[in-house]
Every structure is written in C-alpha cells, then in structure tokens.
Motif scaffolding. Structure first.
Motif, mmCIF file in Angstrom:
data_model
loop_
_atom_site.group_PDB
_atom_site.id
_atom_site.type_symbol
_atom_site.label_atom_id
_atom_site.label_comp_id
_atom_site.label_asym_id
_atom_site.label_seq_id
_atom_site.Cartn_x
_atom_site.Cartn_y
_atom_site.Cartn_z
ATOM 1 N N VAL A 1 0.836 -1.201 0.000
ATOM 2 C CA VAL A 1 0.000 0.000 0.000
ATOM 3 C C VAL A 1 0.871 1.252 0.000
ATOM 4 N N SER A 2 1.902 1.236 0.821
ATOM 5 C CA SER A 2 2.807 2.380 0.903
ATOM 6 C C SER A 2 3.466 2.657 -0.446
ATOM 7 N N LEU A 3 3.941 1.618 -1.097
ATOM 8 C CA LEU A 3 4.599 1.792 -2.395
ATOM 9 C C LEU A 3 3.619 2.217 -3.474
ATOM 10 N N LEU A 4 2.412 1.679 -3.417
ATOM 11 C CA LEU A 4 1.417 2.017 -4.426
ATOM 12 C C LEU A 4 1.130 3.514 -4.456
ATOM 13 N N TYR A 5 1.096 4.117 -3.290
ATOM 14 C CA TYR A 5 0.777 5.540 -3.206
ATOM 15 C C TYR A 5 2.016 6.427 -3.161
ATOM 16 N N GLN B 1 8.491 8.327 -9.488
ATOM 17 C CA GLN B 1 9.828 8.935 -9.500
ATOM 18 C C GLN B 1 10.579 8.735 -8.187
ATOM 19 N N PHE B 2 9.848 8.311 -7.143
ATOM 20 C CA PHE B 2 10.475 8.022 -5.857
ATOM 21 C C PHE B 2 10.485 6.524 -5.556
ATOM 22 N N GLY B 3 10.308 5.716 -6.591
ATOM 23 C CA GLY B 3 10.398 4.268 -6.433
ATOM 24 C C GLY B 3 9.096 3.557 -6.145
ATOM 25 N N GLY B 4 7.965 4.259 -6.289
ATOM 26 C CA GLY B 4 6.677 3.650 -6.015
ATOM 27 C C GLY B 4 5.893 3.322 -7.265
ATOM 28 N N GLY B 5 4.577 3.183 -7.097
ATOM 29 C CA GLY B 5 3.703 2.884 -8.224
ATOM 30 C C GLY B 5 3.264 1.426 -8.252
ATOM 31 N N LYS B 6 2.412 1.085 -9.201
ATOM 32 C CA LYS B 6 1.818 -0.244 -9.297
ATOM 33 C C LYS B 6 2.855 -1.350 -9.464
ATOM 34 N N LYS B 7 3.810 -1.118 -10.338
ATOM 35 C CA LYS B 7 4.814 -2.143 -10.629
ATOM 36 C C LYS B 7 5.662 -2.448 -9.398
ATOM 37 N N ALA B 8 6.016 -1.432 -8.658
ATOM 38 C CA ALA B 8 6.831 -1.621 -7.455
ATOM 39 C C ALA B 8 6.041 -2.307 -6.338
ATOM 40 N N TYR C 1 4.794 -7.144 -3.463
ATOM 41 C CA TYR C 1 4.432 -7.185 -2.048
ATOM 42 C C TYR C 1 3.005 -7.707 -1.863
ATOM 43 N N PHE C 2 2.095 -7.280 -2.729
ATOM 44 C CA PHE C 2 0.729 -7.793 -2.661
ATOM 45 C C PHE C 2 0.693 -9.277 -3.019
ATOM 46 N N LEU D 1 -4.175 -6.150 -5.310
ATOM 47 C CA LEU D 1 -3.463 -7.049 -6.204
ATOM 48 C C LEU D 1 -4.073 -7.021 -7.600
ATOM 49 N N LYS D 2 -5.391 -7.080 -7.653
ATOM 50 C CA LYS D 2 -6.092 -7.017 -8.943
ATOM 51 C C LYS D 2 -5.789 -5.693 -9.648
ATOM 52 N N TYR D 3 -5.792 -4.619 -8.886
ATOM 53 C CA TYR D 3 -5.553 -3.293 -9.442
ATOM 54 C C TYR D 3 -4.144 -3.199 -10.035
ATOM 55 N N CYS D 4 -3.168 -3.734 -9.300
ATOM 56 C CA CYS D 4 -1.777 -3.651 -9.765
ATOM 57 C C CYS D 4 -1.513 -4.574 -10.941
ATOM 58 N N GLN D 5 -2.310 -5.612 -11.083
ATOM 59 C CA GLN D 5 -2.158 -6.543 -12.198
ATOM 60 C C GLN D 5 -2.834 -6.065 -13.459
#
Length: 212
Positions: free
Chosen positions: A158-162, A166-173, A177-178, A207-211
């Motif tokens: 959740v932390s990485l998703l939000y 440019q700071f190492g986060g997002g769906k792919k990152a 974890y999910f 998980l569904k969202y990131c996929q």
C-alpha cells in the motif's frame, strides 16, 4: 479439607474457562460487525463496543488491540484532518495498553506501522519524514518477530502504491508485495479471533488493481 480445596480450584478453572469463551465470542461478533458495517453509524457503534470490551477485559491482549484496530481504520476512512488525528490518537492509546500486556507481539508493530502511515496522510509534506521512519521501523520489528506475517507485506504494498513512481513507487513496485501477502494470507488460519487475520480482502483488491 483437601477435597474442598480441589473442588474450589475446579470451580475457579471452570469459571475462568467460561469467561474466556464469553470474551472470544463477544469479541469476534463485535469485530465482525465492525468489519462488515456499511453505514458509518453502525461502524462507530461497533468501535465503541470494542472500547467497552477493552475496558471490561483489560487483562486480555486482544481486547485493547482490536479497540486500537477499529480506531485506526476509522482514522484511515476519515477525510477531515482533525478528526483523523483524533481517531489515531485513540488508536495509539489502546495500542499502548496492548503493548504493555504483550510487548513482543508482532501484530502490535504492524498496527503501529499502519497508524504511522495514516498519520502521513494528514499532512504528507510535513509528516512523511517522521512517520515514514516510524512506519519502516515498526514493520522491521514486526518482521523480526514473525517474518511470514502477511500484513507486513500488505502494508508495504500500500505504501509503495501511493508513492510516486519517480520516488520508487507505483503499481509495478507494489505488485510483488501484494503477491507475497496473498500467498501468506492463504496459509494463515482465521479460526481464532485472538490471532489477527485481517487484511486479505483489501490485499486482493489491490493485487487485482496492480495486475491490471
């Protein structure tokens, strides 16, 4: 006299067992009501009942833990910054009681991390350094106690998703974890309310969202 003493001991044991069963049944019913509540007033009422349970069963770790859990979730759902902090203050108060009862409980640190993460949302620009550090430190402590706790990886996701890409986060990152949390959730028993198992449903949705 010996028989009388044995009889009294048995009575105490039976009474203690009945009280423990009553505690678990009451706690499970109230937590389930809180988690399934659709309306805010129903959720607030369940949270208030969890506070009463925490006060009644002050020697049971799970009692203040779930009171803290409910306040933390209310804080996460609240949009008003002042009210959000107020809920999180209450969550911290009950979590402190839970920590006093069981200092080496991994779930205490997981919940502390969730509270810290929610604090950031009140004022991200000015709070991310302090509470971001608390978030990481608490998850590190939880992982040291129980590495296969799925809520550790769920919260990291959740932390990485939000976090901006440019700071190492997002769906792919966040996705790995999910995925790891999902595997661990499948292995986790959920038949004892005093052994927390929350988080699987939102993890599945993330998980569904990131996929996608």
């Amino acid at each position: 006299m010996k028989k009388t003493g044995i009889f009294l001991t048995l009575l105490v044991l039976v009474a203690h067992s009945a009280l423990a069963q009553d505690f678990k049944a009451t706690l499970e019913k109230t937590v389930t009501t809180f988690q399934r509540a659709q309306e805010l007033q129903e959720r607030l009422a369940a949270s208030n009942r969890l506070e009463l349970i925490a006060n009644k069963f002050a020697d049971q770790w799970a009692a203040p833990y779930y009171a803290a859990y409910s306040k933390a979730l209310l804080g996460a759902m609240e949009t008003d910054p002042i009210k959000k902090d107020q809920y999180l203050d209450q969550a911290d108060q009950y979590l402190t009681k839970a920590q006093a009862l069981t200092p080496d409980q991994d779930e205490n640190f997981v919940l502390a991390a969730m509270i810290a993460s929610t604090r950031i949302g009140v004022d991200p620009e000015n709070r991310w350094q302090q509470y971001g550090k608390e978030f990481e430190q608490n998850l590190k402590k939880a992982k040291k106690l129980k590495e296969d706790n799925p809520r550790i990886y769920y919260l990291q996701g959740v932390s990485l998703l939000y976090t901006p890409e440019q700071f190492g986060g997002g769906k792919k990152a966040a996705l790995p974890y999910f995925e790891k949390a999902a595997t661990l959730f499948q292995q986790e028993p959920d038949d004892d309310i005093t052994d927390p198992s929350w988080g699987e449903w939102p993890n599945t949705e993330y998980l569904k969202y990131c996929q996608s």
